[in-house]
Design a protein around this motif. Structure first.
Motif, PDB file in Angstrom:
ATOM      1  N   ARG A 125       1.062  -1.695   0.036  1.00  0.00           N
ATOM      2  CA  ARG A 125      -0.328   0.447   0.343  1.00  0.00           C
ATOM      3  C   ARG A 125       0.829   0.824  -0.298  1.00  0.00           C
ATOM      4  N   CYS A 185      -6.544  10.147  -9.166  1.00  0.00           N
ATOM      5  CA  CYS A 185      -6.949   9.918  -7.785  1.00  0.00           C
ATOM      6  C   CYS A 185      -8.192   9.740  -6.988  1.00  0.00           C
ATOM      7  N   GLY A 186      -8.703  10.306  -7.319  1.00  0.00           N
ATOM      8  CA  GLY A 186     -10.199  10.276  -7.082  1.00  0.00           C
ATOM      9  C   GLY A 186      -9.779  11.505  -5.922  1.00  0.00           C
ATOM     10  N   ASN A 212      -4.928  12.289  -0.644  1.00  0.00           N
ATOM     11  CA  ASN A 212      -3.672  12.586   0.458  1.00  0.00           C
ATOM     12  C   ASN A 212      -2.781  12.243  -0.343  1.00  0.00           C
ATOM     13  N   GLY A 263      -4.046  -5.915  -6.768  1.00  0.00           N
ATOM     14  CA  GLY A 263      -4.967  -5.929  -6.938  1.00  0.00           C
ATOM     15  C   GLY A 263      -5.411  -4.232  -7.197  1.00  0.00           C
ATOM     16  N   ILE A 264      -6.594  -3.638  -6.320  1.00  0.00           N
ATOM     17  CA  ILE A 264      -5.963  -2.106  -7.201  1.00  0.00           C
ATOM     18  C   ILE A 264      -6.294  -1.414  -5.903  1.00  0.00           C
ATOM     19  N   ASP A 265      -4.693  -0.423  -5.547  1.00  0.00           N
ATOM     20  CA  ASP A 265      -5.096   0.767  -4.184  1.00  0.00           C
ATOM     21  C   ASP A 265      -6.643   1.920  -4.110  1.00  0.00           C
ATOM     22  N   GLY A 266      -6.334   1.962  -2.538  1.00  0.00           N
ATOM     23  CA  GLY A 266      -7.366   3.591  -2.885  1.00  0.00           C
ATOM     24  C   GLY A 266      -7.281   4.723  -3.600  1.00  0.00           C
ATOM     25  N   CYS A 267      -6.396   5.251  -3.774  1.00  0.00           N
ATOM     26  CA  CYS A 267      -5.845   6.219  -4.873  1.00  0.00           C
ATOM     27  C   CYS A 267      -5.964   5.291  -6.559  1.00  0.00           C
ATOM     28  N   GLY A 268      -6.995   4.113  -6.740  1.00  0.00           N
ATOM     29  CA  GLY A 268      -6.894   3.650  -8.618  1.00  0.00           C
ATOM     30  C   GLY A 268      -5.184   3.007  -8.863  1.00  0.00           C
ATOM     31  N   ALA A 338      -2.342   2.341   3.978  1.00  0.00           N
ATOM     32  CA  ALA A 338      -3.899   1.447   4.878  1.00  0.00           C
ATOM     33  C   ALA A 338      -3.513   0.198   4.958  1.00  0.00           C
TER      34      ALA A 338
END
Lengths: 414, 414
Positions: A125, A185-186, A212, A263-268, A338
């Protein structure tokens, strides 16, 4: 539960890279599981479960290109319990407990100290952002756009969204001919509460600049600009930006991450599974880059120097890592991620530290990192006493009364 | 670490109530620990650690006053691992795992089903609010102030701070001659994000009315008013308000909570340690109150009816418990608490369910409750399929893309 739940999730085992040893281990485990199921009186047909332990190759060259290696197979979904290293007290009881794995590794890949199962694959992460920033410097992009230490620190940051962070990222984006809308990143509210309150009170838009990860993404955009690549889709695994990151991470960790569980991180961006031990190895190479190529060693040194000079940019006001780095300046680089991941880069000892809380709790990973630094004598007893509220933080209630503590259980030698 | 950390925390053992059996167990454990320490090569002097397993008395009368019983001794601080019942996936791997204990008990105290260590003491936190509301009805205070079902539901709530919650609590406070300043629960931003954004945008004050516990505290104030007691300090263990709550909880759970390990909740009231099994027993007596006194049985029925009629007041928009209760209306009462506690009251089966995630994760406790309800056939396969996103919720990234799931591991029979 729906059919998706019934069809039990299985780790993907990549056939071609699956070694004979791993296959043997898998057959053994399948046998054990069948016996366990029978003895438990479970009448469901015994399912075979595949388990493979892919050790990080400690001798992997950090210079050459990513080589073909056995794939990391995701381990048995029911791994043994890691030790309960961290506890949360409330009044007269321990209320919650966190199970943790810790790997302390040197640049040669030697395991210096460990707690728990350090071969179990984890996603690094945001804790591996300092490694992900290597191509920004190695490609020449940072110098081409005259980035300073603040921008390099921000490229490794999970920041609070304070003005010190967002103003710099916004200015940086302008410098590379990009804008906030180019960040993929959203958006989320700033993590820093006063900044968040002010933004809302002023009726401001919550954009990706407050994410962040916006500094890391600005770094990605910078390398794409520098190489003349399309910026659109820079978060995808196949994009040259992520391919460079994957290559650098593979070389540093000694694991072929092109074949890792993904997988895909929180920020894509992609997250790539690797043993905790391999993550620590990658961080150790950054701490002690003497055996790396001159270019890479230089990039490592510049990244560490930038973070140590600007610890507040890596996180922000009140954050554990920023505060500890600022208080004991120059002693180490700390970066959390994370789901309870934490990274430590210790140049004075030439060591890397990788921590994962089984349950994903950041509060536990922070305290485990503090305790590891204590164990490694990078924080003295006198300093620990002064910093007790950071290293062993109080649990506060809504009236700001201390009602408990988060701290080491003292299990094992921890 | 400072001296506070060096002096290792020990569970308080209340001498006078410490039974001979518990003492014997303590001596045994101390011996085991000494051996373990020696074999681990630890050179620290072997410390004796005290362990006591205080079983909940299942035959405790729910009618009589709190009796003198052995104190609940906090267990060995290094208890065995509970089963990893819940996992969080991301892409091709399980990223995090949660260890959980579940107790399903009937009104007679019979254990119907369980996973993990259900004798380990836990704090029930907000999950036991329906039990804590008993004195509000039994004292006659609710009727004296003409409280309706919405107020009774709010007395059991951990609400979102939406207008449907705060407007009602404000009006209720006025009815008993109190104001927001009389609430001693402390203030926090509303949990419901749109409400929070609006409050801040409007420059409103963040007061205790938005505290998720403001309804429970309004209930406490109501009983104090009704009995002519001072309202100031109503959150203290010694105040008659809390003494009534402790008495009712002791009778329902079968445990003398006046002698239990004690702490302070997020909202300032006492939390009292009890075995998970005892918490489930208290909830079961509420689900099947036939053996209780007429007054108590009536209070139990009114509390359950109020919650079932107003599930949105118990939590609010988007909350797991409220949504599940509203969708499958009348089937059960669900109430979560901080640090991964969850309560289920199942009138149709006459059962109580108590859940604790070792690590305090609410996401895990919710999914474990969903899975327990599935196991008990209170949610059909067809319903589970339709409610998959609630029972086995997606992990979303910042761009709202589904990147994983939180779900049962299927371990044991779970």
């Amino acid at each position: 539960m729906g059919p998706a739940a019934k069809a039990r999730w299985r780790p993907r085992i990549q056939g071609s890279g699956f070694s004979a040893m791993a296959r043997k281990a898998a057959r053994k485990t399948a046998g054990r599981n069948a016996i366990a199921k029978r003895s438990a009186g479970n009448k469901a047909p015994a399912k075979t479960k595949v388990k493979a332990k892919a050790k990080a190759t400690s001798k992997a060259s950090a210079k050459g290109p990513a080589r073909t290696k056995p794939a990391i197979a995701a381990r048995d979904p029911k791994p043994p319990a890691n030790p309960a290293l961290i506890e949360v007290t409330r009044g007269e009881m321990v209320e919650s407990r966190h199970r943790i794995a810790v790997a302390v590794v040197d640049a040669g890949g030697k395991l210096v100290e460990s707690w728990g199962d350090i071969e179990r694959p984890i996603y690094g992460r945001s804790a591996v952002k300092p490694l992900q920033a290597l191509p920004l410097l190695e490609s020449g992009a940072a110098d081409a756009f005259a980035l300073g230490e603040p921008e390099i620190a921000l490229a490794c940051a999970s920041h609070n969204g304070e003005p010190q962070h967002t103003d710099r990222v916004r200015h940086w984006l302008g410098r590379i001919g990009c804008e906030v809308a180019d960040l993929e990143c959203g958006a989320h509210l700033p993590l820093h509460e006063p900044t968040m309150l002010q933004l809302i009170a002023n009726g401001g838009d919550v954009t990706a600049i407050y994410n962040n990860c916006s500094g890391k993404h600005a770094g990605f955009l910078t390398t794409a600009r520098h190489e003349g690549e399309p910026t659109r889709g820079y978060i995808r695994f196949e994009h040259p930006v992520q391919q460079r990151v994957t290559k650098a991470m593979s070389e540093m960790t000694g694991v072929d991450l092109t074949r890792a569980p993904r997988g895909i991180d929180g920020c894509g961006i992609p997250v790539l599974g690797m043993p905790l031990r391999a993550m620590a190895h990658g961080l150790a190479r950054m701490a002690d880059p003497r055996k790396l190529s001159a270019d890479r060693a230089n990039a490592c040194k510049r990244i560490l120097a930038a973070i140590m000079a600007w610890p507040a940019l890596l996180g922000g006001t009140g954050r554990f890592g920023s505060t500890l780095m600022a208080t004991l300046r120059g002693r180490f680089v700390l970066k959390g991620g994370a789901e309870g991941v934490y990274a430590g880069i210790l140049p004075s000892l030439g060591l890397g530290v990788a921590i994962k809380a089984d349950d994903g709790a950041g509060r536990a990973a922070e305290v485990a990192m503090a305790q590891t630094l204590r164990r490694l004598k990078l924080i003295s007893t006198a300093e620990a006493k002064q910093l007790a509220d950071l290293l062993m933080p109080p649990v506060l209630n809504r009236a700001h009364l201390e009602v408990g503590r988060i701290r080491s259980t003292g299990e094992g030698r921890f």
